[in-house]
Design a protein around this motif. Structure first.
Motif, PDB file in Angstrom:
ATOM      1  N   PHE A  46       8.761   6.508   4.435  1.00 43.68           N
ATOM      2  CA  PHE A  46       8.664   5.659   3.248  1.00 43.68           C
ATOM      3  C   PHE A  46      10.007   5.060   2.848  1.00 43.68           C
ATOM      4  CE2 PHE A  46       4.506   6.628   0.826  1.00 43.68           C
ATOM      5  CZ  PHE A  46       3.794   6.669   2.004  1.00 43.68           C
ATOM      6  N   ALA A  47      11.068   5.859   2.933  1.00 45.88           N
ATOM      7  CA  ALA A  47      12.386   5.388   2.481  1.00 45.88           C
ATOM      8  C   ALA A  47      12.838   4.153   3.249  1.00 45.88           C
ATOM      9  CB  ALA A  47      13.417   6.504   2.608  1.00 45.88           C
ATOM     10  N   ASP A  48      12.644   4.148   4.564  1.00 45.84           N
ATOM     11  CA  ASP A  48      13.011   2.989   5.376  1.00 45.84           C
ATOM     12  C   ASP A  48      11.983   1.873   5.249  1.00 45.84           C
ATOM     13  OD1 ASP A  48      15.425   3.980   6.605  1.00 45.84           O
ATOM     14  OD2 ASP A  48      14.168   5.311   7.805  1.00 45.84           O
ATOM     15  N   SER A  49      10.718   2.239   5.168  1.00 45.77           N
ATOM     16  CA  SER A  49       9.644   1.244   5.209  1.00 45.77           C
ATOM     17  C   SER A  49       9.483   0.480   3.900  1.00 45.77           C
ATOM     18  CB  SER A  49       8.312   1.926   5.555  1.00 45.77           C
ATOM     19  OG  SER A  49       8.358   2.508   6.833  1.00 45.77           O
ATOM     20  N   CYS A  50       9.803   1.107   2.763  1.00 42.38           N
ATOM     21  CA  CYS A  50       9.571   0.442   1.472  1.00 42.38           C
ATOM     22  C   CYS A  50      10.447  -0.784   1.291  1.00 42.38           C
ATOM     23  CB  CYS A  50       9.759   1.428   0.319  1.00 42.38           C
ATOM     24  SG  CYS A  50      11.463   1.945   0.024  1.00 42.38           S
ATOM     25  N   ARG A  51      11.485  -0.921   2.111  1.00 40.73           N
ATOM     26  CA  ARG A  51      12.335  -2.111   2.043  1.00 40.73           C
ATOM     27  C   ARG A  51      11.765  -3.273   2.846  1.00 40.73           C
ATOM     28  NH1 ARG A  51      15.984   2.129   3.441  1.00 40.73           N
ATOM     29  NH2 ARG A  51      17.247   2.823   1.665  1.00 40.73           N
ATOM     30  N   VAL A  76       1.680  -2.350   5.657  1.00 40.19           N
ATOM     31  CA  VAL A  76       0.981  -3.618   5.847  1.00 40.19           C
ATOM     32  C   VAL A  76       1.879  -4.570   6.628  1.00 40.19           C
ATOM     33  CG1 VAL A  76      -0.158  -5.562   4.720  1.00 40.19           C
ATOM     34  CG2 VAL A  76      -0.282  -3.280   3.695  1.00 40.19           C
ATOM     35  N   LEU A  77       1.366  -5.080   7.736  1.00 35.75           N
ATOM     36  CA  LEU A  77       2.143  -5.945   8.625  1.00 35.75           C
ATOM     37  C   LEU A  77       1.712  -7.407   8.564  1.00 35.75           C
ATOM     38  CD1 LEU A  77       2.072  -3.636  11.796  1.00 35.75           C
ATOM     39  CD2 LEU A  77       3.749  -3.650   9.927  1.00 35.75           C
ATOM     40  N   GLY A  78       0.533  -7.655   8.027  1.00 40.81           N
ATOM     41  CA  GLY A  78       0.016  -9.022   7.959  1.00 40.81           C
ATOM     42  C   GLY A  78      -0.999  -9.149   6.850  1.00 40.81           C
ATOM     43  N   LEU A  79      -1.273 -10.377   6.441  1.00 38.71           N
ATOM     44  CA  LEU A  79      -2.171 -10.627   5.317  1.00 38.71           C
ATOM     45  C   LEU A  79      -3.577 -11.011   5.759  1.00 38.71           C
ATOM     46  CD1 LEU A  79       0.317 -12.551   3.003  1.00 38.71           C
ATOM     47  CD2 LEU A  79      -0.351 -10.146   2.891  1.00 38.71           C
ATOM     48  N   LYS A  80      -3.783 -11.090   7.062  1.00 37.64           N
ATOM     49  CA  LYS A  80      -5.105 -11.396   7.593  1.00 37.64           C
ATOM     50  C   LYS A  80      -5.414 -10.463   8.748  1.00 37.64           C
ATOM     51  CE  LYS A  80      -5.789 -16.252   6.376  1.00 37.64           C
ATOM     52  NZ  LYS A  80      -6.185 -17.594   6.900  1.00 37.64           N
ATOM     53  N   MET A 228       8.606   5.088  -4.177  1.00 39.54           N
ATOM     54  CA  MET A 228       8.834   4.215  -3.026  1.00 39.54           C
ATOM     55  C   MET A 228       7.595   3.383  -2.735  1.00 39.54           C
ATOM     56  SD  MET A 228      11.254   6.482  -0.438  1.00 39.54           S
ATOM     57  CE  MET A 228      10.331   8.016  -0.548  1.00 39.54           C
ATOM     58  N   HIS A 229       6.430   3.978  -2.901  1.00 38.45           N
ATOM     59  CA  HIS A 229       5.173   3.225  -2.745  1.00 38.45           C
ATOM     60  C   HIS A 229       5.104   2.102  -3.772  1.00 38.45           C
ATOM     61  CE1 HIS A 229       0.973   2.186  -3.397  1.00 38.45           C
ATOM     62  NE2 HIS A 229       0.997   2.823  -4.556  1.00 38.45           N
ATOM     63  N   ARG A 230       5.419   2.412  -5.017  1.00 36.28           N
ATOM     64  CA  ARG A 230       5.347   1.404  -6.089  1.00 36.28           C
ATOM     65  C   ARG A 230       6.333   0.264  -5.833  1.00 36.28           C
ATOM     66  NH1 ARG A 230       6.355   4.951 -11.230  1.00 36.28           N
ATOM     67  NH2 ARG A 230       5.781   3.113 -12.445  1.00 36.28           N
ATOM     68  N   MET A 231       7.543   0.613  -5.424  1.00 36.53           N
ATOM     69  CA  MET A 231       8.548  -0.408  -5.123  1.00 36.53           C
ATOM     70  C   MET A 231       8.096  -1.308  -3.978  1.00 36.53           C
ATOM     71  SD  MET A 231      12.027   1.887  -5.288  1.00 36.53           S
ATOM     72  CE  MET A 231      12.887   0.637  -4.335  1.00 36.53           C
ATOM     73  N   SER A 232       7.441  -0.713  -3.002  1.00 29.78           N
ATOM     74  CA  SER A 232       7.066  -1.466  -1.801  1.00 29.78           C
ATOM     75  C   SER A 232       6.031  -2.543  -2.070  1.00 29.78           C
ATOM     76  CB  SER A 232       6.524  -0.510  -0.735  1.00 29.78           C
ATOM     77  OG  SER A 232       5.188  -0.113  -1.016  1.00 29.78           O
ATOM     78  N   MET A 233       5.267  -2.396  -3.132  1.00 31.82           N
ATOM     79  CA  MET A 233       4.189  -3.355  -3.383  1.00 31.82           C
ATOM     80  C   MET A 233       4.715  -4.770  -3.620  1.00 31.82           C
ATOM     81  SD  MET A 233       1.569  -1.612  -2.851  1.00 31.82           S
ATOM     82  CE  MET A 233       0.302  -2.769  -3.365  1.00 31.82           C
TER      83      MET A 233
END
Length: 246
Positions: A46-51, A76-80, A228-233
């Motif tokens: 999470f620490a690396d991914s949330c950025r 999440v890597l894409g919107l579709k 970290m989840h909240r920040m990532s949104m």
């Protein structure tokens, strides 16, 4: 037989059958992730991914004893559907951090023979395997090389972190602080994007957690994971901007 995302086949790594097999370093294994619009993420990531990515939760598999299906976190890597905005045309990853799920390819720990036994497996259809070029998987005595030992250690660590992630998700589920969310955006060309079917922390429910739970979660590092989840949104909008630049 249904294989995990990215994998076209899974066979157990065998020191006899695969004694002469090698792994080419010049063949990128990440092209198999071209159509992944999300990927499983362990809590330690999470620490690396949330950025880089939005981190959401979904229910996967089947529930037991009348309970809902278990929760799992995703990057999440894409919107579709079928869209990965982080993979370049040459198969290189376009971010500072690539999720471990992707990096472990073409290897994985998986069940064999339809039972509960788990073994080190590989996607034998990957183009990077060779009998003449690259890093050998086994030495002349049929023992794993340092390359293979490193890959096995990576898989062991991955599985251990997966168990830790499941335990944390169970805590979040029991606390009932997640709810269904949706993301909407309109691109400059007028195209509307809607992403739904994922779960995120409900701020109101989170604020009403019992003080004892908050203290316990603080000591266990759960609050840090939630933050970290909240920040990532906020990365949802970064994805929309990235999509425009593709």
């Amino acid at each position: 037989m249904k294989f995990p995302p990215m994998y076209r086949s899974l066979v157990a790594l065998d020191r006899v059958q695969h004694r002469n097999l090698r792994v080419r370093s010049d063949v990128g294994g990440l092209k198999q992730a071209a159509e992944l619009n999300s990927v499983f993420l362990n809590v330690i990531e999470f620490a690396d991914s949330c950025r880089e990515y939005p981190i959401v939760f979904v229910r996967a598999g089947e529930g037991k004893d009348g309970k809902p299906a278990p929760l799992m976190p995703l990057a999440v890597l894409g919107l579709k559907q079928g869209e990965n905005l982080f993979l370049k045309a040459d198969g290189q990853w376009d971010a500072e951090y690539a999720p471990a799920y992707v990096r472990r390819y073409p290897f994985a720990m998986a069940g064999v023979d339809g039972g509960d036994q788990v073994a080190v497996c590989m996607d034998e259809q990957w183009e990077g395997f060779s009998t003449t070029e690259g890093e050998a998987l086994f030495d002349d005595k049929g023992e794993p090389t340092e390359f293979t030992k490193s890959a096995l250690q990576f898989l062991d660590n991955y599985e251990a972190e997966t168990q830790r992630t499941r335990a944390l998700c169970e805590m979040l589920d029991e606390a009932d602080i997640l709810e269904g969310m949706r993301f909407e955006a309109q691109l400059p060309n007028g195209e509307k994007i809607e992403v739904e079917g994922f779960l995120a922390v409900n701020e109101e429910k989170f604020a009403k957690l019992d003080d004892k739970v908050v203290l316990d979660w603080h000591r266990r590092g759960v609050l840090q994971v939630i933050e970290m989840h909240r920040m990532s949104m906020g990365n949802m909008r970064r994805l929309a901007a990235k999509r425009i630049g593709k």
